[in-house]
Each structure stands twice: as C-alpha cells, then as structure tokens.
Design an enzyme around this catalytic site. Structure first.
Site, PDB file in Angstrom:
ATOM      1  N   ASP A  22       0.894  -1.206   0.061  1.00  0.00           N
ATOM      2  CA  ASP A  22      -0.444   0.342   0.280  1.00  0.00           C
ATOM      3  C   ASP A  22       0.926   1.702  -0.232  1.00  0.00           C
ATOM      4  O   ASP A  22       0.255   2.044  -0.461  1.00  0.00           O
ATOM      5  CB  ASP A  22      -1.497   0.399   0.922  1.00  0.00           C
ATOM      6  CG  ASP A  22      -1.049   0.120   2.925  1.00  0.00           C
ATOM      7  OD1 ASP A  22       0.916  -0.144   2.825  1.00  0.00           O
ATOM      8  OD2 ASP A  22      -0.832   0.120   3.413  1.00  0.00           O
ATOM      9  N   ASP A  66      -0.918  -6.419  -0.582  1.00  0.00           N
ATOM     10  CA  ASP A  66      -1.708  -5.322   1.199  1.00  0.00           C
ATOM     11  C   ASP A  66      -3.014  -5.286   1.034  1.00  0.00           C
ATOM     12  O   ASP A  66      -3.136  -4.631   0.522  1.00  0.00           O
ATOM     13  CB  ASP A  66      -1.081  -4.163   1.346  1.00  0.00           C
ATOM     14  CG  ASP A  66       0.624  -3.902   1.994  1.00  0.00           C
ATOM     15  OD1 ASP A  66       0.734  -4.997   3.033  1.00  0.00           O
ATOM     16  OD2 ASP A  66       1.523  -3.120   2.046  1.00  0.00           O
ATOM     17  N   LYS A  99      -1.611  -9.286   2.772  1.00  0.00           N
ATOM     18  CA  LYS A  99      -0.244  -8.812   4.174  1.00  0.00           C
ATOM     19  C   LYS A  99      -1.291  -7.293   4.785  1.00  0.00           C
ATOM     20  O   LYS A  99      -1.891  -6.698   4.070  1.00  0.00           O
ATOM     21  CB  LYS A  99       0.709  -8.402   3.691  1.00  0.00           C
ATOM     22  CG  LYS A  99       1.386  -7.541   4.446  1.00  0.00           C
ATOM     23  CD  LYS A  99       3.036  -6.982   4.243  1.00  0.00           C
ATOM     24  CE  LYS A  99       3.768  -5.236   3.924  1.00  0.00           C
ATOM     25  NZ  LYS A  99       2.841  -4.624   4.221  1.00  0.00           N
ATOM     26  N   GLU A 123       9.481  -3.862  10.479  1.00  0.00           N
ATOM     27  CA  GLU A 123       9.737  -3.097   9.872  1.00  0.00           C
ATOM     28  C   GLU A 123      10.597  -1.678  10.727  1.00  0.00           C
ATOM     29  O   GLU A 123       9.640  -1.823  11.895  1.00  0.00           O
ATOM     30  CB  GLU A 123       8.341  -2.321   8.647  1.00  0.00           C
ATOM     31  CG  GLU A 123       9.234  -1.054   8.177  1.00  0.00           C
ATOM     32  CD  GLU A 123       8.299  -0.687   7.318  1.00  0.00           C
ATOM     33  OE1 GLU A 123       6.846  -0.710   7.073  1.00  0.00           O
ATOM     34  OE2 GLU A 123       8.531   0.768   7.171  1.00  0.00           O
TER      35      GLU A 123
HETATM   36  O1  KIV Z   1       3.612  -1.150   1.464  1.00  0.00           O
HETATM   37  C1  KIV Z   1       4.998  -1.476   1.742  1.00  0.00           C
HETATM   38  O2  KIV Z   1       5.879  -1.178   0.475  1.00  0.00           O
HETATM   39  C2  KIV Z   1       4.994  -2.178   2.664  1.00  0.00           C
HETATM   40  C3  KIV Z   1       6.815  -2.829   2.498  1.00  0.00           C
HETATM   41  C4  KIV Z   1       7.685  -1.497   3.141  1.00  0.00           C
HETATM   42  C5  KIV Z   1       6.535  -3.511   3.780  1.00  0.00           C
HETATM   43  O3  KIV Z   1       4.998  -2.670   3.082  1.00  0.00           O
END
Ligand code: KIV
Length: 271
Positions: free
Chosen positions: A51, A90, A120, A189
């Site tokens: 996201d 995401d 995710k 993270e």
């Molecule tokens: O949205 C994203 O790019 C992420 C990564 C930073 C792990 O969640």
C-alpha cells in the site's frame, strides 16, 4: 516446451523451504505490469504490491487514503506479468481492522480479482479476529510488525519501533501469535537488529526484514527507493542500487532536445 523451460512458481512451501535451508528470500515492492515483468524475469522471489503505492504511485503523504479498489487495479496488473514470483498484496487501511466479516470479504475480493497468492496485514493480537477469519477462508497471510505505516498517527511518525523492552516483548509475543494463528511469514519493519534476529531464530516461519538487520530470512525494499527514483530523504536502511531518477531525467532531456531540434523522428523512423 521442454521440461527445463517450465517455470516453477514460488509458493508458501518454497518460502518455507528457503528458510529451512538457509537460502535468503529476495522481495521488492512493485505496482505495475511492465516493471513486474522485469523483476520477475530477473528472478525476484516475492513481489509485494504494497500500500506504499499510496505514496510512490498516487502521491499521498501517507498510506491511509489507499482503497481496496486501488490495490486491486495495481495488483491485477502485476499478477498478469508474473510467471515465477510469489505475489502478496497489502490490505489497505480500514479494510480489515475492527470487523472480521469485512476483513474476510475484502481479502476474498483481493484474491479473486487479482489472482495473487496471499495478502499482507499490519498488526498483532488486537486484530486476532481478522487474522482468524481470513485464514479460515484459506487465504495465506503475511503479517507485518514493528513500524506499521497504517498506524502512523498512533506512533506520531515513522521512527524506530520496539526500542524499549516493553514494546520489544510485545512485538516478540505478537510474532509468535501470528505464527500460531497460521501466518506463513512476517515482515519486521524498522526495529533493532538484535530483536529481529531473536524473532527470526525463534519462529519457524520466514521473517522478511526492512530496516531490521541482516539476520532476517529475507529482505524487502520499496523499489522506487532502491532504484533511486524517489526524490525524498530516505531512511538509512535503504541502499540505493541505482540512480534511475537521474537516468530517466537525462533520457527525457535528450528526447525534448531532439523533438525541439527536429532530430526526432528521422526518415528511418517515418512512413
Ligand atoms: O507497503 C509496503 O511497501 C510495505 C513494505 C514497506 C514492507 O508494507
């Protein structure tokens, strides 16, 4: 096609085998068809349609405005390009917190309308019901702990997480819970490297680090950051592997100059 040309798709089992055998997992974000084709052909193991597209593709200051429809449009284009990599998408802010039924219906939409392999989500025990509902639908989940950008307003910024022992302990417990719920992997993270190492050694599922040291089972970066496209100040955990922004600017300048001078198109480039 000969047997040697058959591309073996990366699966959750492949990623588990990589952890078990000590082979590191390479992961990058990606949001569009043309770029995904390049990353996949180069051999990236996992593509995350993050996201973070809210920042790098749509120009929002945070990931909070991103919608499920936004995620589906970009993720479907990536999936159409990819032959080998495992594609994770995401779930955006507001699509899975607080209502497990909504969470499962949004996760099902993302799986059905993009053809990705997993979703995710950010968080731990506080969204247990959503984890359980999504997993019970047979949808693999990659967890995300530490700096979780959808909670930027709660944290008050994008600083290092789990510095203190209480937050570190909580993160450790959440990582174990995510594994117990049935997540196949977890992103860590911007947390101290020693904590990520401890989590990685304790969990049997793969950890993917971003600003979490080099003992995680894999690493992920936002591709615009590592390619040198982003013009913002970057956190120290980003290694710039290229200067694509400068390269693109030079190419555009050359094109402009050729158009203005009449050097493009040539007679060979005309009908
Ligand atoms: O949205 C994203 O790019 C992420 C990564 C930073 C792990 O969640």
């Amino acid at each position: 096609m000969s047997e040697n040309n058959i591309i073996k798709k990366v699966t959750t089992q492949t990623l588990q085998q990589m952890k078990d055998s000590g082979e590191k997992i390479s992961m990058l974000t990606c949001y569009d068809y043309s770029t995904a084709k390049i990353f996949d052909a180069a051999g990236i193991d996992v593509i995350l349609v993050g996201d973070s597209l809210g920042n790098v593709m749509l120009g929002y200051p945070t990931t909070l405005p991103v919608t499920v429809d936004n995620m589906i449009t970009y993720a479907a284009s990536v999936v159409r390009a990819v032959k080998r990599a495992f594609v994770v998408v995401d779930m955006p802010f507001g699509s899975y917190q607080g209502d497990a039924n909504l969470a499962v219906s949004n996760a099902v939409r993302i799986m059905k309308e993009t053809g990705c392999q997993a979703v995710k989500i950010e968080g731990g025990q506080e969204i247990e019901a959503s984890f359980k509902a999504i997993l019970s639908a047979g949808i693999p989940i990659m967890g995300h702990l530490g700096l979780t950008p959808q909670s930027v307003n709660k944290f008050g910024g994008y600083g290092l997480r789990a510095k203190g022992s209480e937050e570190a302990q909580q993160l450790f417990q959440n990582a174990q819970l995510l594994q117990d719920y049935g997540c196949f992997s977890v992103v860590l993270e911007k947390i101290p490297a020693h904590l990520a190492t401890e989590v990685t050694k304790t969990l049997s599922i793969p950890t993917i680090g971003i600003g979490a040291g080099n003992e995680c089972d894999g690493q992920v970066l936002v591709y615009q950051d590592m390619m040198g496209i982003t013009d913002m100040a970057l956190p120290k955990f980003v290694r710039k592997y290229g200067n694509l922004g400068q390269y693109m600017s030079n190419v555009v300048s050359e094109y402009i100059s050729d158009v203005k001078s009449g050097a493009f198109p040539s007679s060979e480039e005309s009908y």
